[in-house]
Design a protein around this motif. Structure first.
Motif, PDB file in Angstrom:
ATOM      1  N   GLN A 257       0.824  -1.206   0.000  1.00  0.00           N
ATOM      2  CA  GLN A 257       0.000   0.000   0.000  1.00  0.00           C
ATOM      3  C   GLN A 257       0.861   1.260   0.000  1.00  0.00           C
ATOM      4  OE1 GLN A 257      -1.951   1.164   3.693  1.00  0.00           O
ATOM      5  NE2 GLN A 257      -3.901   1.374   2.575  1.00  0.00           N
ATOM      6  N   LEU A 258       1.880   1.296   0.846  1.00  0.00           N
ATOM      7  CA  LEU A 258       2.714   2.493   0.957  1.00  0.00           C
ATOM      8  C   LEU A 258       3.505   2.756  -0.320  1.00  0.00           C
ATOM      9  CD1 LEU A 258       4.050   2.203   4.625  1.00  0.00           C
ATOM     10  CD2 LEU A 258       2.132   3.570   3.769  1.00  0.00           C
ATOM     11  N   ILE A 259       3.964   1.703  -0.973  1.00  0.00           N
ATOM     12  CA  ILE A 259       4.677   1.872  -2.244  1.00  0.00           C
ATOM     13  C   ILE A 259       3.734   2.399  -3.316  1.00  0.00           C
ATOM     14  CG2 ILE A 259       5.856   0.633  -4.095  1.00  0.00           C
ATOM     15  CD1 ILE A 259       7.026  -1.196  -1.905  1.00  0.00           C
ATOM     16  N   HIS A 260       2.517   1.857  -3.343  1.00  0.00           N
ATOM     17  CA  HIS A 260       1.531   2.349  -4.311  1.00  0.00           C
ATOM     18  C   HIS A 260       1.216   3.820  -4.061  1.00  0.00           C
ATOM     19  CE1 HIS A 260      -1.715   2.039  -7.233  1.00  0.00           C
ATOM     20  NE2 HIS A 260      -2.458   2.750  -6.399  1.00  0.00           N
ATOM     21  N   ALA A 265       1.408   9.845  -5.201  1.00  0.00           N
ATOM     22  CA  ALA A 265       1.960  11.169  -4.902  1.00  0.00           C
ATOM     23  C   ALA A 265       2.750  11.718  -6.084  1.00  0.00           C
ATOM     24  CB  ALA A 265       2.847  11.092  -3.658  1.00  0.00           C
ATOM     25  N   GLU A 266       3.511  10.867  -6.746  1.00  0.00           N
ATOM     26  CA  GLU A 266       4.271  11.315  -7.910  1.00  0.00           C
ATOM     27  C   GLU A 266       3.340  11.870  -8.984  1.00  0.00           C
ATOM     28  OE1 GLU A 266       7.862   8.015  -7.441  1.00  0.00           O
ATOM     29  OE2 GLU A 266       6.698   8.104  -9.303  1.00  0.00           O
ATOM     30  N   LYS A 297       5.830   5.433   0.596  1.00  0.00           N
ATOM     31  CA  LYS A 297       7.131   4.788   0.623  1.00  0.00           C
ATOM     32  C   LYS A 297       7.657   4.643  -0.781  1.00  0.00           C
ATOM     33  CE  LYS A 297       9.364   0.548   2.335  1.00  0.00           C
ATOM     34  NZ  LYS A 297       9.141  -0.712   3.101  1.00  0.00           N
ATOM     35  N   TRP A 298       8.971   4.785  -0.914  1.00  0.00           N
ATOM     36  CA  TRP A 298       9.637   4.546  -2.195  1.00  0.00           C
ATOM     37  C   TRP A 298      10.724   3.488  -2.003  1.00  0.00           C
ATOM     38  CZ3 TRP A 298       7.427   9.037  -0.832  1.00  0.00           C
ATOM     39  CH2 TRP A 298       6.640   9.693  -1.774  1.00  0.00           C
TER      40      TRP A 298
END
Length: 299
Positions: A257-260, A265-266, A297-298
């Protein structure tokens, strides 16, 4: 068009009220069902916003944000009614899209750069990774040379469930079909193109519909269509929330979820038209950027 502008702004405000009430009810249902999260159901914090039009009153709106709820980690439902003069860059961007009365040079004083706009904008980021994030907005824009409507909705799951995607699209298709059988395929294709992240080579979600600059020369018809798009949002989305909000999730799901959210955001910072317009026309930056997730998260 003063009466029509008032009518549109009132509708967007009423839709905002309806969605806020429905989302707070979901929070209550989650508490009764024993869903994990805070002890109390989340509530929206409502803040008036103002737009500075070079020192003059440029209108404003309401920023409504719910943070740290049982179901909604962060959701913003904003309504605005703003007016004034377009900044040169915004004027040039509209001229490039073929908006009448806008000067392509973007120079101050070129053409009549007055504008009025009203709309609702919503972005929801969820606690449970199985519940999809979502975006919706509808709006009306006026300049001395033209008026138009725009908006749409798109679903952004980090873990996709095909039946959720089917339901979301089918509900939007039904709303479009009331007005024109060609609207759904046309606006779905536009969403697929618009909600795409070129530097990642992928879509930010599973799509929906998107339209802009809608002016069929029949204001009543275009406004009716825009109302139906807005009214379709809750039937399209709430069943998915209720279906997934009690589903167990793991730390691996949270990481996904955080990576998505990083991708989301990008997109919003680099490509989104609404973000660019809001910042270029000096609207409240907190309201403009409320679409950003609370955590991301990235890798």
């Amino acid at each position: 068009m003063t009466g029509q502008r008032t009518q549109a702004a009132s509708w967007f405000h009423a839709l905002r009220d309806r969605i806020v009430e429905a989302f707070e009810q979901i929070e209550v249902e989650a508490v009764r069902g024993g869903a994990p999260g805070t002890a109390q159901p989340g509530r929206f914090e409502v803040t008036p916003t103002k737009r500075d039009d070079g020192g003059a009153d440029g209108g404003g709106g309401l920023m409504s944000v719910l943070r740290g709820g049982r179901i909604f980690e962060k959701v913003g439902v904003n309504w605005s009614e703003v007016h004034g003069t377009l900044a040169p860059r915004a004027q040039a961007a509209m001229a490039a899209r073929g908006v009448p009365g806008m000067d392509a040079s973007g120079e101050d004083g070129a053409g009549d750069n007055r504008f009025w706009a009203s709309g609702i904008s919503l972005v929801a980021h969820m606690q449970n990774p199985h519940v999809p994030a979502v975006h919706m907005n509808t709006r009306m824009f006026w300049t001395p040379g033209a008026w138009w409507f725009g908006g749409g909705a798109d679903l952004n799951p980090c873990i996709e469930y095909p039946d959720d995607t089917v339901h979301f699209h089918a509900t939007l298709q039904a709303a479009c079909g009331i007005h024109d059988a060609e609207y759904y395929p046309r606006f779905k294709a536009w969403a697929d193109e618009y909600f795409f992240i070129p530097h990642r080579g992928r879509a930010r979600g599973v799509g929906g519909i998107f339209y802009d600059d809608l002016n069929s020369a029949d204001w009543d018809a275009d406004f009716a269509f825009t109302r139906d798009v807005g009214a379709a949002f809750l039937p399209a989305y709430l069943p998915l929330v209720r279906r997934r909000m009690g589903q167990a999730w793991s730390e691996a799901d949270r990481d996904t979820q955080l990576i998505h959210r990083g991708l989301y955001a990008e997109y919003n910072l680099v490509y989104d038209r609404g973000t660019k317009f809001g910042l270029e026309t000096a609207h409240d930056p907190d309201a403009v950027l409320m679409s950003l997730p609370p955590l991301a998260k990235w890798v």
